[in-house]
Write a protein that holds these residues in place. Structure first.
Motif, PDB file in Angstrom:
ATOM      1  N   HIS A   1      26.084  35.824  41.752  1.00 26.97           N
ATOM      2  CA  HIS A   1      27.204  35.978  40.815  1.00 26.97           C
ATOM      3  C   HIS A   1      27.401  34.667  40.078  1.00 26.97           C
ATOM      4  O   HIS A   1      27.883  33.687  40.626  1.00 26.97           O
ATOM      5  CB  HIS A   1      28.481  36.342  41.584  1.00 26.97           C
ATOM      6  CG  HIS A   1      29.671  36.459  40.676  1.00 26.97           C
ATOM      7  ND1 HIS A   1      29.727  37.350  39.642  1.00 26.97           N
ATOM      8  CD2 HIS A   1      30.850  35.762  40.652  1.00 26.97           C
ATOM      9  CE1 HIS A   1      30.876  37.223  39.007  1.00 26.97           C
ATOM     10  NE2 HIS A   1      31.584  36.260  39.603  1.00 26.97           N
TER      11      HIS A   1
ATOM     12  N   ARG B   1      25.139  44.178  34.233  1.00 24.12           N
ATOM     13  CA  ARG B   1      24.675  43.818  35.570  1.00 24.12           C
ATOM     14  C   ARG B   1      25.480  42.651  36.139  1.00 24.12           C
ATOM     15  O   ARG B   1      25.849  42.644  37.317  1.00 24.12           O
ATOM     16  CB  ARG B   1      23.195  43.447  35.489  1.00 24.12           C
ATOM     17  CG  ARG B   1      22.546  43.243  36.840  1.00 24.12           C
ATOM     18  CD  ARG B   1      21.038  43.121  36.749  1.00 24.12           C
ATOM     19  NE  ARG B   1      20.641  41.994  35.926  1.00 24.12           N
ATOM     20  CZ  ARG B   1      20.071  42.119  34.730  1.00 24.12           C
ATOM     21  NH1 ARG B   1      19.847  43.311  34.221  1.00 24.12           N
ATOM     22  NH2 ARG B   1      19.736  41.041  34.035  1.00 24.12           N
ATOM     23  N   LEU B   2      25.790  41.634  35.324  1.00 20.84           N
ATOM     24  CA  LEU B   2      26.566  40.480  35.789  1.00 20.84           C
ATOM     25  C   LEU B   2      27.992  40.879  36.158  1.00 20.84           C
ATOM     26  O   LEU B   2      28.575  40.343  37.114  1.00 20.84           O
ATOM     27  CB  LEU B   2      26.587  39.393  34.708  1.00 20.84           C
ATOM     28  CG  LEU B   2      25.259  38.662  34.490  1.00 20.84           C
ATOM     29  CD1 LEU B   2      25.320  37.788  33.246  1.00 20.84           C
ATOM     30  CD2 LEU B   2      24.910  37.814  35.719  1.00 20.84           C
ATOM     31  N   MET B   3      28.544  41.816  35.377  1.00 24.83           N
ATOM     32  CA  MET B   3      29.890  42.285  35.704  1.00 24.83           C
ATOM     33  C   MET B   3      29.906  43.021  37.046  1.00 24.83           C
ATOM     34  O   MET B   3      30.851  42.892  37.829  1.00 24.83           O
ATOM     35  CB  MET B   3      30.402  43.205  34.604  1.00 24.83           C
ATOM     36  CG  MET B   3      30.736  42.478  33.300  1.00 24.83           C
ATOM     37  SD  MET B   3      31.191  43.616  31.985  1.00 24.83           S
ATOM     38  CE  MET B   3      32.712  44.289  32.649  1.00 24.83           C
TER      39      MET B   3
ATOM     40  N   SER C   1      28.002  42.311  39.654  1.00 26.14           N
ATOM     41  CA  SER C   1      27.762  41.380  40.772  1.00 26.14           C
ATOM     42  C   SER C   1      29.082  40.917  41.388  1.00 26.14           C
ATOM     43  O   SER C   1      29.184  40.702  42.600  1.00 26.14           O
ATOM     44  CB  SER C   1      26.940  40.189  40.293  1.00 26.14           C
ATOM     45  OG  SER C   1      27.699  39.405  39.389  1.00 26.14           O
ATOM     46  N   GLU C   2      30.100  40.770  40.587  1.00 30.67           N
ATOM     47  CA  GLU C   2      31.406  40.353  41.122  1.00 30.67           C
ATOM     48  C   GLU C   2      31.979  41.442  42.022  1.00 30.67           C
ATOM     49  O   GLU C   2      32.530  41.158  43.099  1.00 30.67           O
ATOM     50  CB  GLU C   2      32.349  40.068  39.951  1.00 30.67           C
ATOM     51  CG  GLU C   2      33.686  39.494  40.388  1.00 30.67           C
ATOM     52  CD  GLU C   2      34.549  39.102  39.202  1.00 30.67           C
ATOM     53  OE1 GLU C   2      35.729  38.785  39.403  1.00 30.67           O
ATOM     54  OE2 GLU C   2      34.025  39.104  38.068  1.00 30.67           O
TER      55      GLU C   2
ATOM     56  N   THR D   1      29.159  33.224  37.040  1.00 30.08           N
ATOM     57  CA  THR D   1      30.247  33.416  36.087  1.00 30.08           C
ATOM     58  C   THR D   1      29.901  32.829  34.725  1.00 30.08           C
ATOM     59  O   THR D   1      30.184  33.427  33.675  1.00 30.08           O
ATOM     60  CB  THR D   1      31.534  32.751  36.615  1.00 30.08           C
ATOM     61  OG1 THR D   1      31.847  33.295  37.902  1.00 30.08           O
ATOM     62  CG2 THR D   1      32.695  33.009  35.656  1.00 30.08           C
TER      63      THR D   1
ATOM     64  N   LEU E   1      27.602  35.168  32.835  1.00 32.95           N
ATOM     65  CA  LEU E   1      28.330  36.313  32.278  1.00 32.95           C
ATOM     66  C   LEU E   1      29.080  35.907  31.017  1.00 32.95           C
ATOM     67  O   LEU E   1      29.052  36.621  30.002  1.00 32.95           O
ATOM     68  CB  LEU E   1      29.300  36.861  33.328  1.00 32.95           C
ATOM     69  CG  LEU E   1      30.226  37.984  32.862  1.00 32.95           C
ATOM     70  CD1 LEU E   1      29.425  39.194  32.386  1.00 32.95           C
ATOM     71  CD2 LEU E   1      31.197  38.378  33.991  1.00 32.95           C
ATOM     72  N   GLU E   2      29.711  34.801  31.062  1.00 34.76           N
ATOM     73  CA  GLU E   2      30.466  34.328  29.891  1.00 34.76           C
ATOM     74  C   GLU E   2      29.528  34.083  28.712  1.00 34.76           C
ATOM     75  O   GLU E   2      29.854  34.399  27.557  1.00 34.76           O
ATOM     76  CB  GLU E   2      31.228  33.055  30.250  1.00 34.76           C
ATOM     77  CG  GLU E   2      32.381  33.287  31.217  1.00 34.76           C
ATOM     78  CD  GLU E   2      33.061  31.987  31.617  1.00 34.76           C
ATOM     79  OE1 GLU E   2      32.528  30.912  31.235  1.00 34.76           O
ATOM     80  OE2 GLU E   2      34.098  32.029  32.308  1.00 34.76           O
TER      81      GLU E   2
ATOM     82  N   ARG F   1      22.333  43.123  30.472  1.00 37.42           N
ATOM     83  CA  ARG F   1      22.561  41.972  31.348  1.00 37.42           C
ATOM     84  C   ARG F   1      24.053  41.784  31.643  1.00 37.42           C
ATOM     85  O   ARG F   1      24.446  41.491  32.780  1.00 37.42           O
ATOM     86  CB  ARG F   1      22.011  40.705  30.690  1.00 37.42           C
ATOM     87  CG  ARG F   1      21.952  39.532  31.691  1.00 37.42           C
ATOM     88  CD  ARG F   1      21.860  38.190  31.030  1.00 37.42           C
ATOM     89  NE  ARG F   1      20.839  38.117  30.004  1.00 37.42           N
ATOM     90  CZ  ARG F   1      20.676  37.031  29.233  1.00 37.42           C
ATOM     91  NH1 ARG F   1      21.497  35.997  29.376  1.00 37.42           N
ATOM     92  NH2 ARG F   1      19.744  36.999  28.309  1.00 37.42           N
ATOM     93  N   ARG F   2      24.894  41.966  30.628  1.00 35.66           N
ATOM     94  CA  ARG F   2      26.341  41.819  30.820  1.00 35.66           C
ATOM     95  C   ARG F   2      26.854  42.819  31.839  1.00 35.66           C
ATOM     96  O   ARG F   2      27.671  42.487  32.718  1.00 35.66           O
ATOM     97  CB  ARG F   2      27.055  41.998  29.492  1.00 35.66           C
ATOM     98  CG  ARG F   2      28.580  42.001  29.592  1.00 35.66           C
ATOM     99  CD  ARG F   2      29.201  42.065  28.203  1.00 35.66           C
ATOM    100  NE  ARG F   2      30.649  42.177  28.285  1.00 35.66           N
ATOM    101  CZ  ARG F   2      31.313  43.323  28.205  1.00 35.66           C
ATOM    102  NH1 ARG F   2      30.657  44.474  28.043  1.00 35.66           N
ATOM    103  NH2 ARG F   2      32.635  43.336  28.282  1.00 35.66           N
TER     104      ARG F   2
ATOM    105  N   GLU G   1      28.350  37.494  27.295  1.00 31.28           N
ATOM    106  CA  GLU G   1      29.438  38.138  26.553  1.00 31.28           C
ATOM    107  C   GLU G   1      29.699  37.437  25.226  1.00 31.28           C
ATOM    108  O   GLU G   1      29.918  38.081  24.186  1.00 31.28           O
ATOM    109  CB  GLU G   1      30.710  38.141  27.401  1.00 31.28           C
ATOM    110  CG  GLU G   1      30.679  39.150  28.535  1.00 31.28           C
ATOM    111  CD  GLU G   1      31.999  39.208  29.275  1.00 31.28           C
ATOM    112  OE1 GLU G   1      32.731  38.190  29.249  1.00 31.28           O
ATOM    113  OE2 GLU G   1      32.294  40.255  29.880  1.00 31.28           O
TER     114      GLU G   1
END
Length: 566
Positions: free
Chosen positions: A302, A218-220, A222-223, A304, A307-308, A215-216, A311
């Motif tokens: 996206h 994938r989220l990274m 998206s930015e 944020t 993502l945080e 998941r991390r 992580e």
């Protein structure tokens, strides 16, 4: 029993192949002819220490091979199976030893290499050698308990004792393990509490670390997708490609409408119409491309904060895994394990108390069975002492007494065999006091003690072949005759060999071999040979034993009478 003996280049023996039969065989011959060499060769094949001095002068190696035919019930087959040695009860069992001038000696069972120790263990089950210098199973204290149990028929009690000891051993191991685990848990109770609390607070889930990593990632991404879409939108807007294409389309259309061009098949009008169509398609695709690019923006998610959050959770799992020197995926199992240890430390001694009770119960059961075995051994010891006593007087050992000592081992030293130490003791003269048989008996008495013990023990012992070396030393007349009678009795159920200088003993045998010096062997160096004697040759050899170097008619007649009396 021994089926065949094959000796090559052993001391004075160049080549010797003999096939003994069942019953009692006497080995006779002059002093120095080599009778002891044959026994040394047999001992070597049975696992005795190898010595390069056994190699005949002028040769590179010596070898001895002995073939046996043990019955199917013989315990040697179980030992061979346990050791992974291929052997068939329908075929002969061969023990072989090879000594070389260079390199170590080698041992074989059915042509399979084995250790000398294993060869000796197998050989001990097949052959017993009794003599002044040869090691005898009857003279070794380690064998006395086994012999007494066989005489007493203690197989059932021994099996029960072995099972009880195994149960006690298992109970002791369980108790010791729980004690060690609880001691470790109590010593680490504070640390365990903190570790469990920390893990429970994080509450790791199986497979979570791998899912968070995905998941991390994938989220990274998206930015980066957002940045690319924005760049594409700017490019599409800035160039105003649709306006440019529309102007180009109008200009080309003017060409196509000129007089003489419309509908013409000439090259230029055709090319103009093709250009107009291409521009029209480009306008349509440009509009579609713009719509697709601008549509991407609606699909981008996206987050944020997500993502945080991913992580933060992933980094916490990894940090705790490093702390416990494991992988993040192993944290749920670690939590379960530490909880168990903490429960053990906090639950008190319930499991340990149960284990100690189980150990006490199994120990009581073992002592109960071991005590029955001790009682049976002491009763059998008295019977065996009486049986031995009957054999001693005819063997000129009437002043000697055999005692069988059955003593309790120190607490904790018992085993699957029980809790007793058994040793045969002897008193050679009344009032002299008893001592270990192996130390009390003199060289001349040792073989006769062995014979008396074997006769008294009857069927005890697994060896189907007995070899007596000069059991008649220092005796003659009626004592020698008594020795011969006992050897014949033993040979009724097994194979017996006797190296003898006594004509009475030789005459008692069913077969007789003459061991003599061979001055005409193949090498021309002289040596030793063995030959079987027929009735006539036996009478001549026994006559020689009676009279010495010069055989008289009186000696021949006496020899004939000895043979007739058998």
């Amino acid at each position: 029993m021994i089926l065949s003996i094959s000796i090559r280049d052993f001391v004075l023996i160049d080549r010797l192949d003999i096939e003994p039969g069942a019953g009692f065989t006497a080995l006779t011959g002059e002093t120095g002819a080599g009778k002891s060499i044959i026994l040394d060769a047999l001992s070597l094949a049975m696992g005795a220490p190898a010595d390069r001095s056994f190699i005949r002068n002028g040769t590179q190696q010596a070898s001895v091979a002995v073939e046996f035919g043990p019955p199917s019930r013989h315990p040697v087959w179980a030992l061979l199976q346990e050791q992974g040695i291929e052997a068939s009860m329908d075929e002969a069992l061969t023990l072989k030893r090879v000594i070389r001038t260079s390199g170590p000696a080698r041992a074989f069972v059915n042509d399979q290499a084995v250790s000398a120790a294993l060869l000796a263990e197998i050989g001990e089950m097949l052959v017993e050698i009794h003599g002044q210098h040869a090691a005898s199973a009857l003279m070794r204290p380690s064998m006395h308990r086994r012999l007494l149990d066989q005489f007493a028929g203690n197989e059932t009690l021994l099996s029960a004792c072995s099972k009880a000891f195994d149960a006690l051993h298992e109970a002791r191991e369980t108790r010791a393990r729980l004690e060690a685990e609880q001691a470790d848990a109590i010593a680490a109770r504070e640390w365990l509490g903190q570790a469990v609390e920390e893990l429970e607070r994080l509450a790791p889930v199986s497979g979570e670390a791998e899912e968070l990593t995905t998941r991390r990632m994938r989220l990274m991404q998206s930015e980066r997708v957002t940045e690319a879409v924005s760049e594409a939108e700017t490019a599409m807007d800035g160039a105003d490609m649709e306006t440019a294409l529309s102007r180009a389309a109008r200009a080309v259309e003017r060409i196509c409408r000129l007089p003489g061009f419309e509908g013409s098949d000439e090259t230029l009008p055709v090319a103009a119409r093709a250009a107009a169509e291409a521009i029209e398609r480009a306008i349509i695709e440009t509009r579609e491309a713009g719509a697709a690019v601008f549509g991407l923006e609606r699909l981008i998610s996206h987050d944020t904060s997500a993502l945080e959050s991913a992580e933060s959770r992933l980094f916490a799992l990894r940090a705790l895994a490093r702390k416990h020197m494991t992988e993040p995926e192993a944290l749920p199992d670690l939590l379960a394990k530490l909880r168990g240890q903490l429960d053990l430390a906090e639950a008190g001694e319930d499991a340990l108390i149960a284990a100690r009770k189980a150990e006490t119960a199994t120990q009581a059961r073992y002592h109960q069975v071991a005590e029955k075995l001790t009682v049976a051994r002491k009763a059998a010891a008295g019977q065996l002492e009486k049986a031995i006593a009957k054999e001693l007087a005819p063997l000129k050992l009437g002043r000697a007494t055999i005692g069988i000592c059955v003593e309790a081992l120190p607490e904790g030293e018992g085993g699957a065999f029980g809790a007793d130490r058994v040793e045969f003791e002897a008193e050679t003269n009344p009032g002299a006091g008893f001592g270990p048989l192996r130390k009390i008996a003199s060289g001349g008495e040792l073989a006769r003690f062995s014979l008396a013990l074997k006769c008294a023990l009857a069927e005890a012992g697994s060896a189907q072949t007995l070899i007596f070396d000069e059991v008649d030393q220092g005796v003659g007349g009626s004592v020698a005759a008594a020795i011969g009678e006992r050897l014949v009795r033993l040979a009724g159920a097994r194979q017996v060999f006797a190296v003898t200088h006594s004509p009475q003993v030789a005459a008692s045998a069913a077969a007789q071999w003459l061991v003599e010096k061979d001055h005409e062997n193949a090498s021309g160096s002289g040596g030793t040979r063995v030959r079987g004697l027929d009735d006539s040759a036996r009478q001549e050899e026994i006559a020689r034993m009676l009279s010495g170097a010069e055989v008289t008619e009186e000696a021949r007649a006496a020899a004939g009478r000895l043979l007739e009396d058998v």
